[in-house]
Design a protein around this motif. Sequence first.
Motif, PDB file in Angstrom:
ATOM      1  N   VAL A 137       4.146  -7.064  -8.902  1.00  0.00           N
ATOM      2  CA  VAL A 137       3.999  -6.697 -10.044  1.00  0.00           C
ATOM      3  C   VAL A 137       2.644  -5.727 -10.062  1.00  0.00           C
ATOM      4  CG1 VAL A 137       4.067  -9.083 -10.972  1.00  0.00           C
ATOM      5  CG2 VAL A 137       1.889  -8.246  -9.692  1.00  0.00           C
ATOM      6  N   LEU A 138       2.482  -5.164 -11.270  1.00  0.00           N
ATOM      7  CA  LEU A 138       1.587  -3.834 -11.290  1.00  0.00           C
ATOM      8  C   LEU A 138       1.821  -2.753 -10.323  1.00  0.00           C
ATOM      9  CD1 LEU A 138      -1.802  -5.825 -11.448  1.00  0.00           C
ATOM     10  CD2 LEU A 138      -0.619  -4.643 -13.376  1.00  0.00           C
ATOM     11  N   ARG A 139       3.096  -2.705 -10.211  1.00  0.00           N
ATOM     12  CA  ARG A 139       3.647  -1.528  -9.487  1.00  0.00           C
ATOM     13  C   ARG A 139       3.460  -0.172 -10.189  1.00  0.00           C
ATOM     14  NH1 ARG A 139       9.798  -0.620  -6.896  1.00  0.00           N
ATOM     15  NH2 ARG A 139       9.440   1.657  -6.484  1.00  0.00           N
ATOM     16  N   ALA A 199      -4.086   5.028  -5.276  1.00  0.00           N
ATOM     17  CA  ALA A 199      -5.119   5.745  -4.974  1.00  0.00           C
ATOM     18  C   ALA A 199      -5.156   7.171  -5.818  1.00  0.00           C
ATOM     19  CB  ALA A 199      -4.932   6.249  -3.566  1.00  0.00           C
ATOM     20  N   LEU A 200      -6.431   7.248  -6.447  1.00  0.00           N
ATOM     21  CA  LEU A 200      -6.612   8.608  -7.148  1.00  0.00           C
ATOM     22  C   LEU A 200      -6.942   9.677  -6.190  1.00  0.00           C
ATOM     23  CD1 LEU A 200      -8.594   7.093 -10.073  1.00  0.00           C
ATOM     24  CD2 LEU A 200      -6.365   7.544  -9.962  1.00  0.00           C
ATOM     25  N   MET A 201      -7.360   9.401  -5.215  1.00  0.00           N
ATOM     26  CA  MET A 201      -8.013  10.513  -4.073  1.00  0.00           C
ATOM     27  C   MET A 201      -7.373  10.196  -2.736  1.00  0.00           C
ATOM     28  SD  MET A 201      -9.497  12.675  -5.839  1.00  0.00           S
ATOM     29  CE  MET A 201     -10.938  13.481  -4.833  1.00  0.00           C
ATOM     30  N   ALA A 214      -2.807  -0.001  -2.774  1.00  0.00           N
ATOM     31  CA  ALA A 214      -3.488  -1.171  -3.167  1.00  0.00           C
ATOM     32  C   ALA A 214      -3.810  -1.560  -1.609  1.00  0.00           C
ATOM     33  CB  ALA A 214      -2.355  -2.195  -3.832  1.00  0.00           C
ATOM     34  N   ASP A 215      -4.950  -2.171  -1.197  1.00  0.00           N
ATOM     35  CA  ASP A 215      -5.575  -2.201   0.044  1.00  0.00           C
ATOM     36  C   ASP A 215      -6.334  -3.765   0.096  1.00  0.00           C
ATOM     37  OD1 ASP A 215      -6.407  -2.425   2.894  1.00  0.00           O
ATOM     38  OD2 ASP A 215      -6.320  -0.336   2.925  1.00  0.00           O
ATOM     39  N   GLN A 216      -7.577  -3.345  -0.204  1.00  0.00           N
ATOM     40  CA  GLN A 216      -8.558  -4.554  -0.081  1.00  0.00           C
ATOM     41  C   GLN A 216      -8.091  -5.336  -1.323  1.00  0.00           C
ATOM     42  OE1 GLN A 216      -9.768  -1.287   0.214  1.00  0.00           O
ATOM     43  NE2 GLN A 216      -9.467  -1.343   2.344  1.00  0.00           N
ATOM     44  N   GLU A 217      -8.720  -6.902  -0.988  1.00  0.00           N
ATOM     45  CA  GLU A 217      -8.379  -8.031  -2.003  1.00  0.00           C
ATOM     46  C   GLU A 217      -9.153  -9.060  -1.793  1.00  0.00           C
ATOM     47  OE1 GLU A 217      -4.333  -9.770  -1.773  1.00  0.00           O
ATOM     48  OE2 GLU A 217      -4.126  -8.983   0.059  1.00  0.00           O
ATOM     49  N   GLU A 218      -9.530  -9.757  -2.786  1.00  0.00           N
ATOM     50  CA  GLU A 218     -10.553 -11.071  -2.591  1.00  0.00           C
ATOM     51  C   GLU A 218     -10.278 -12.009  -3.831  1.00  0.00           C
ATOM     52  OE1 GLU A 218     -11.804 -11.933   0.107  1.00  0.00           O
ATOM     53  OE2 GLU A 218     -11.712  -9.788   0.885  1.00  0.00           O
ATOM     54  N   TYR A 270       0.798  -1.365  -0.190  1.00  0.00           N
ATOM     55  CA  TYR A 270       0.146   0.014  -0.015  1.00  0.00           C
ATOM     56  C   TYR A 270       0.711   1.447  -0.076  1.00  0.00           C
ATOM     57  CZ  TYR A 270       0.897   0.221   5.121  1.00  0.00           C
ATOM     58  OH  TYR A 270       1.456   0.442   6.323  1.00  0.00           O
ATOM     59  N   THR A 271       2.155   1.141   0.179  1.00  0.00           N
ATOM     60  CA  THR A 271       2.791   2.539   0.248  1.00  0.00           C
ATOM     61  C   THR A 271       3.292   2.764  -1.114  1.00  0.00           C
ATOM     62  OG1 THR A 271       4.715   1.568   0.719  1.00  0.00           O
ATOM     63  CG2 THR A 271       3.393   2.444   2.468  1.00  0.00           C
ATOM     64  N   ILE A 272       3.797   1.933  -2.200  1.00  0.00           N
ATOM     65  CA  ILE A 272       4.044   2.025  -3.468  1.00  0.00           C
ATOM     66  C   ILE A 272       2.899   2.151  -4.124  1.00  0.00           C
ATOM     67  CG2 ILE A 272       5.334   1.525  -5.385  1.00  0.00           C
ATOM     68  CD1 ILE A 272       7.326   0.483  -3.261  1.00  0.00           C
ATOM     69  N   GLY A 273       2.039   0.986  -4.026  1.00  0.00           N
ATOM     70  CA  GLY A 273       0.973   0.715  -4.891  1.00  0.00           C
ATOM     71  C   GLY A 273       1.114  -0.525  -5.838  1.00  0.00           C
ATOM     72  N   SER A 274       1.161  -1.910  -5.257  1.00  0.00           N
ATOM     73  CA  SER A 274       1.590  -2.852  -6.049  1.00  0.00           C
ATOM     74  C   SER A 274       0.758  -4.115  -5.678  1.00  0.00           C
ATOM     75  CB  SER A 274       3.207  -3.012  -6.042  1.00  0.00           C
ATOM     76  OG  SER A 274       3.511  -3.318  -4.915  1.00  0.00           O
ATOM     77  N   ILE A 275       0.972  -5.472  -6.406  1.00  0.00           N
ATOM     78  CA  ILE A 275       0.604  -6.756  -5.730  1.00  0.00           C
ATOM     79  C   ILE A 275       1.751  -7.304  -5.962  1.00  0.00           C
ATOM     80  CG2 ILE A 275      -0.921  -8.537  -6.514  1.00  0.00           C
ATOM     81  CD1 ILE A 275      -2.374  -5.931  -5.862  1.00  0.00           C
ATOM     82  N   ILE A 276       1.778  -8.118  -4.936  1.00  0.00           N
ATOM     83  CA  ILE A 276       3.083  -9.366  -4.859  1.00  0.00           C
ATOM     84  C   ILE A 276       2.366 -10.491  -4.621  1.00  0.00           C
ATOM     85  CG2 ILE A 276       4.604 -10.265  -3.209  1.00  0.00           C
ATOM     86  CD1 ILE A 276       4.842  -7.363  -1.655  1.00  0.00           C
ATOM     87  N   VAL A 277       2.942 -11.288  -5.749  1.00  0.00           N
ATOM     88  CA  VAL A 277       2.396 -12.739  -5.813  1.00  0.00           C
ATOM     89  C   VAL A 277       3.607 -13.774  -5.248  1.00  0.00           C
ATOM     90  CG1 VAL A 277       2.080 -14.507  -7.741  1.00  0.00           C
ATOM     91  CG2 VAL A 277       1.585 -11.967  -8.044  1.00  0.00           C
ATOM     92  N   LEU A 278       3.162 -14.583  -4.479  1.00  0.00           N
ATOM     93  CA  LEU A 278       3.680 -15.478  -3.990  1.00  0.00           C
ATOM     94  C   LEU A 278       3.762 -17.057  -4.077  1.00  0.00           C
ATOM     95  CD1 LEU A 278       5.909 -15.960  -1.351  1.00  0.00           C
ATOM     96  CD2 LEU A 278       4.130 -15.731   0.030  1.00  0.00           C
ATOM     97  N   ASP A 279       4.772 -17.761  -4.458  1.00  0.00           N
ATOM     98  CA  ASP A 279       4.562 -19.034  -4.543  1.00  0.00           C
ATOM     99  C   ASP A 279       4.836 -19.666  -3.059  1.00  0.00           C
ATOM    100  OD1 ASP A 279       5.180 -22.020  -4.745  1.00  0.00           O
ATOM    101  OD2 ASP A 279       5.633 -21.631  -7.042  1.00  0.00           O
TER     102      ASP A 279
END
Length: 374
Positions: free
Chosen positions: A189-191, A198-200, A222-226, A171-180
């Motif tokens: 990814v998606l950095r 966040a736009l606002m 990036a915060d909430q996820e499902e 959440y501080t840069i804005g990205s997703i981490i994929v872990l095996d």
Amino acid sequence: MLWSTLIFGLSFSLPAHGDVTKDRDDRLKTAVILDTPTTGASTTPDGRAFLKLARVDGTTGSQVVEIVGDDYTLIPYPNEEWNSWNASTDSAADSERKYVSTNAQRVGPDGNLWVIDSGDLQNFSNSSKLISFNLTTNEVERIYYLGDATTKDGSINDVRFNGKYACLTEYTIGSIIVLDLETGDARMVLREHKSTVALMPLSAEGHFLRTQSTGELEYIHADQEEVSPDGKYFYYQPAIGYMWRIETKYLNDALKNDTTAELLPNYVEPFSLTPSTGGSAIDAQGNIYYSDGDRQEIRILAPNGTTTLLVRDERLLWVDAIWLDTKQRLWLCASQLNRGNRFLQPNNQSTTIEKPIYVYNIDVGHSPPRLDHA
């Protein structure tokens, strides 16, 4: 101080069951009463319950606890040692075996308790980690150190599971981490992609939030996820809202495939115009439950993208991570996080949190997906 207000032009229909009112809804049942805020509950099928405590009220002490007894006794989990971090005296080795800055906890599909520690990567390179505790032995089963995936400026937020893979929001840069989960390999990814940034600024109770230390507007990326119950889609959003989704097959392949990783933005698609949200959960039918930090509401987002109101209640003050248990109840932690000492408060107060702190239950008539948690 000038507060700004977020207004979303969305309309929502009420569910047929229950008597929803603006101020109080009798369907909410008190599950836990606390003296310090909590930003997440999780439970096992046999009734054990755990909390992530957020020390935003000026208190100190354990970060992850188990609730024991009818008097809501809180026991440090797995023990006091893991909860004893002291930044002034502890070493780099201590940062690998203690909670430095936990952000979430949840019971996973394997029945283990998983704790997300965003750590302090500016000072301790192995402090950012995902820890799996065996709830039978109450011992560490495995630790995934994520400093190499997050970089020193990154902070992991939460985790969701999908077979041998896990996805974590950062959440501080804005990205997703994929872990095996088998090999321990991880990749960011998606950095700084539009879907992870966040736009606002963050908003709660109708106001933008400002960091107490600087007075600057607070942006939580990036915060909430499902993960959908069939494992096909990964849903995610910044805390201010605007939910996106991507097929998990692309995320999983991107872990080791540079070409797929570069092409990931092409596979991202918008899913729902959600509001400023504290937490979410998903059921076995694919309905996503999320909190509205401005309106003290919990809403239901169906797989087809339509949204309905589940409950509105003035007591639902910044409901953070939501949990759906096997008794078909949502656990709603009214954390009052926005009123804590992380954010600038009116009249230069350190906090405006009102105690006690409550965790509520509400029946929803649906079970959790076995893919993601027990």
